[in-house]
Scaffold this motif. Structure first.
Motif, PDB file in Angstrom:
ATOM      1  N   CYS A 175      11.727  -9.664   6.876  1.00  0.00           N
ATOM      2  CA  CYS A 175      11.829  -8.210   6.880  1.00  0.00           C
ATOM      3  C   CYS A 175      13.241  -7.763   7.263  1.00  0.00           C
ATOM      4  CB  CYS A 175      10.834  -7.602   7.851  1.00  0.00           C
ATOM      5  SG  CYS A 175       9.136  -8.131   7.562  1.00  0.00           S
ATOM      6  N   GLN A 176      13.779  -6.830   6.506  1.00  0.00           N
ATOM      7  CA  GLN A 176      15.066  -6.224   6.841  1.00  0.00           C
ATOM      8  C   GLN A 176      14.900  -4.942   7.651  1.00  0.00           C
ATOM      9  OE1 GLN A 176      17.477  -5.629   3.368  1.00  0.00           O
ATOM     10  NE2 GLN A 176      17.576  -7.804   2.855  1.00  0.00           N
ATOM     11  N   HIS A 177      13.755  -4.305   7.529  1.00  0.00           N
ATOM     12  CA  HIS A 177      13.556  -2.982   8.126  1.00  0.00           C
ATOM     13  C   HIS A 177      12.562  -3.086   9.286  1.00  0.00           C
ATOM     14  CE1 HIS A 177      15.596  -1.872   4.478  1.00  0.00           C
ATOM     15  NE2 HIS A 177      14.624  -2.393   3.763  1.00  0.00           N
ATOM     16  N   THR A 178      12.919  -3.888  10.283  1.00  0.00           N
ATOM     17  CA  THR A 178      11.982  -4.173  11.369  1.00  0.00           C
ATOM     18  C   THR A 178      11.635  -2.935  12.186  1.00  0.00           C
ATOM     19  OG1 THR A 178      13.850  -4.849  12.765  1.00  0.00           O
ATOM     20  CG2 THR A 178      12.723  -6.577  11.523  1.00  0.00           C
ATOM     21  N   GLY A 179      12.623  -2.074  12.433  1.00  0.00           N
ATOM     22  CA  GLY A 179      12.345  -0.864  13.211  1.00  0.00           C
ATOM     23  C   GLY A 179      11.367   0.049  12.512  1.00  0.00           C
ATOM     24  N   GLU A 180      11.543   0.225  11.200  1.00  0.00           N
ATOM     25  CA  GLU A 180      10.655   1.088  10.432  1.00  0.00           C
ATOM     26  C   GLU A 180       9.240   0.512  10.392  1.00  0.00           C
ATOM     27  OE1 GLU A 180      13.590   0.129   9.545  1.00  0.00           O
ATOM     28  OE2 GLU A 180      14.792   1.921   9.152  1.00  0.00           O
ATOM     29  N   LEU A 181       9.129  -0.815  10.223  1.00  0.00           N
ATOM     30  CA  LEU A 181       7.805  -1.441  10.189  1.00  0.00           C
ATOM     31  C   LEU A 181       7.087  -1.271  11.525  1.00  0.00           C
ATOM     32  CD1 LEU A 181       8.448  -4.736   8.203  1.00  0.00           C
ATOM     33  CD2 LEU A 181       6.874  -2.918   7.574  1.00  0.00           C
ATOM     34  N   THR A 182       7.803  -1.480  12.614  1.00  0.00           N
ATOM     35  CA  THR A 182       7.191  -1.319  13.935  1.00  0.00           C
ATOM     36  C   THR A 182       6.701   0.108  14.126  1.00  0.00           C
ATOM     37  OG1 THR A 182       8.577  -3.059  14.864  1.00  0.00           O
ATOM     38  CG2 THR A 182       7.553  -1.541  16.420  1.00  0.00           C
ATOM     39  N   ARG A 183       7.518   1.081  13.728  1.00  0.00           N
ATOM     40  CA  ARG A 183       7.111   2.482  13.883  1.00  0.00           C
ATOM     41  C   ARG A 183       5.897   2.804  13.017  1.00  0.00           C
ATOM     42  NH1 ARG A 183      12.717   3.279  14.652  1.00  0.00           N
ATOM     43  NH2 ARG A 183      13.149   3.491  12.428  1.00  0.00           N
TER      44      ARG A 183
END
Length: 307
Positions: free
Chosen positions: A136-144
């Protein structure tokens, strides 16, 4: 000191609405697994437990996102490999698999299980059991996204099945853009969509979203339209008007209440947007669909209940 997220699990009852929608959220949760602890934890239904050899087969799709830690994964179609922070596991119906955290590190995981006609089409078209581990490149977005989904799932008044299920394609889109050459643009569009969908009761401040995402509104608008075919405001209105269908058919909201609940500036603007999208006023549309309303929203004596 960073505090580990609280573990949480929820299994959802089958809904005829979500089945017709094409995306059905079956279960979701997060789990904190400290170093050296047993895995998986107790409390899962029998059909979700691993066997004595550490393997299992599911009847649904699942996404398991490793927010921190590391471990091992293997499946019938993929050789064993190490997984680490930022990896996502794709589990397919009927595909035997096994995974577990490294006892030395443990891990924090999020997951969701899903099914549906549209879900199956997307999974078969864009993902494969032969490549089940995605970086995953968008870890912050996935967590949110996962945190928002779990917040809504755990709220005293459960969100509609459609809103809960809307997280699934967004999460899959973030996973897919990890290997897409145009991932920066796609991620920008997905983040804008996520913020638009986070609170349908308000009119989205698109200029503020652009500033928060580090771009101009002109660039956001052109990029959004290139990827979706809609300008941001057109997309927001389309989502709200689809939600208006459910509110009107529920019998709990009149046209004025629906316009207010969905953040339209006025009843006139809501009615005009509705007529433009569906060729008739909200009142005319509702009268035409009263029979459908009785089927979709049965009386309390016949309404589906959770087990």
């Amino acid at each position: 000191m960073k505090i580990a997220p609280e573990s949480f699990t929820r299994y959802l009852p089958v809904s005829s609405q979500s089945i017709r929608w094409g995306w059905h959220l079956i279960d979701a949760g997060r789990q904190h697994v400290p170093p050296g602890s047993s895995y998986p934890s107790d409390g899962h239904p029998l059909n979700y437990r691993f066997d004595s050899d550490g393997g299992r087969v599911l009847d649904e799709f699942q996404v398991v996102y490793i927010a921190s830690g590391k471990g091992r994964f293997s499946s019938r179609s993929a050789k064993e490999k190490e997984i680490k922070t930022g990896d996502a596991l794709l589990l397919f119906p009927g595909e035997s698999h096994r995974y577990r955290p490294d006892p030395a590190t443990g891990w924090n995981e999020y997951w969701l299980g899903f099914s549906g006609t549209d879900a199956t089409r997307v999974m078969e078209a864009f993902f494969s059991p032969r490549d089940p581990v995605l970086r995953c490149q968008h870890t912050g977005e996935l967590t949110r996204l996962f945190d928002q989904l779990l917040h809504w799932v755990s709220s005293p008044t459960a969100s509609s099945p459609q809103l809960l299920a809307s997280h699934i394609p967004m999460i899959l889109a973030f996973l897919k853009t990890g290997s897409n050459e145009r991932s920066d643009e796609a991620a920008l569009v997905q983040q804008a969509k996520m913020q638009m969908l986070s609170d349908l009761s308000k009119r989205t401040d698109l200029q503020a979203i652009a500033r928060e995402l580090g771009t101009s509104y002109t660039h956001l608008r052109s990029t959004f339209k290139k990827h979706t075919g809609y300008a941001p405001r057109e997309f927001e209105n389309m989502i709200k008007l689809k939600r208006a269908h459910d509110l009107l058919l529920s019998g709990k909201y009149n046209v004025s209440d629906t316009a207010e609940a969905l953040g339209f500036n006025s009843l006139h603007y809501f009615s005009r947007a509705f007529r433009k999208a569906y060729g008739q006023s909200p009142k005319s549309w509702l009268k035409q669909n009263e029979a459908s309303a009785k089927q979709r929203f049965p009386s309390p004596s016949t309404r589906e209940t959770s087990p």
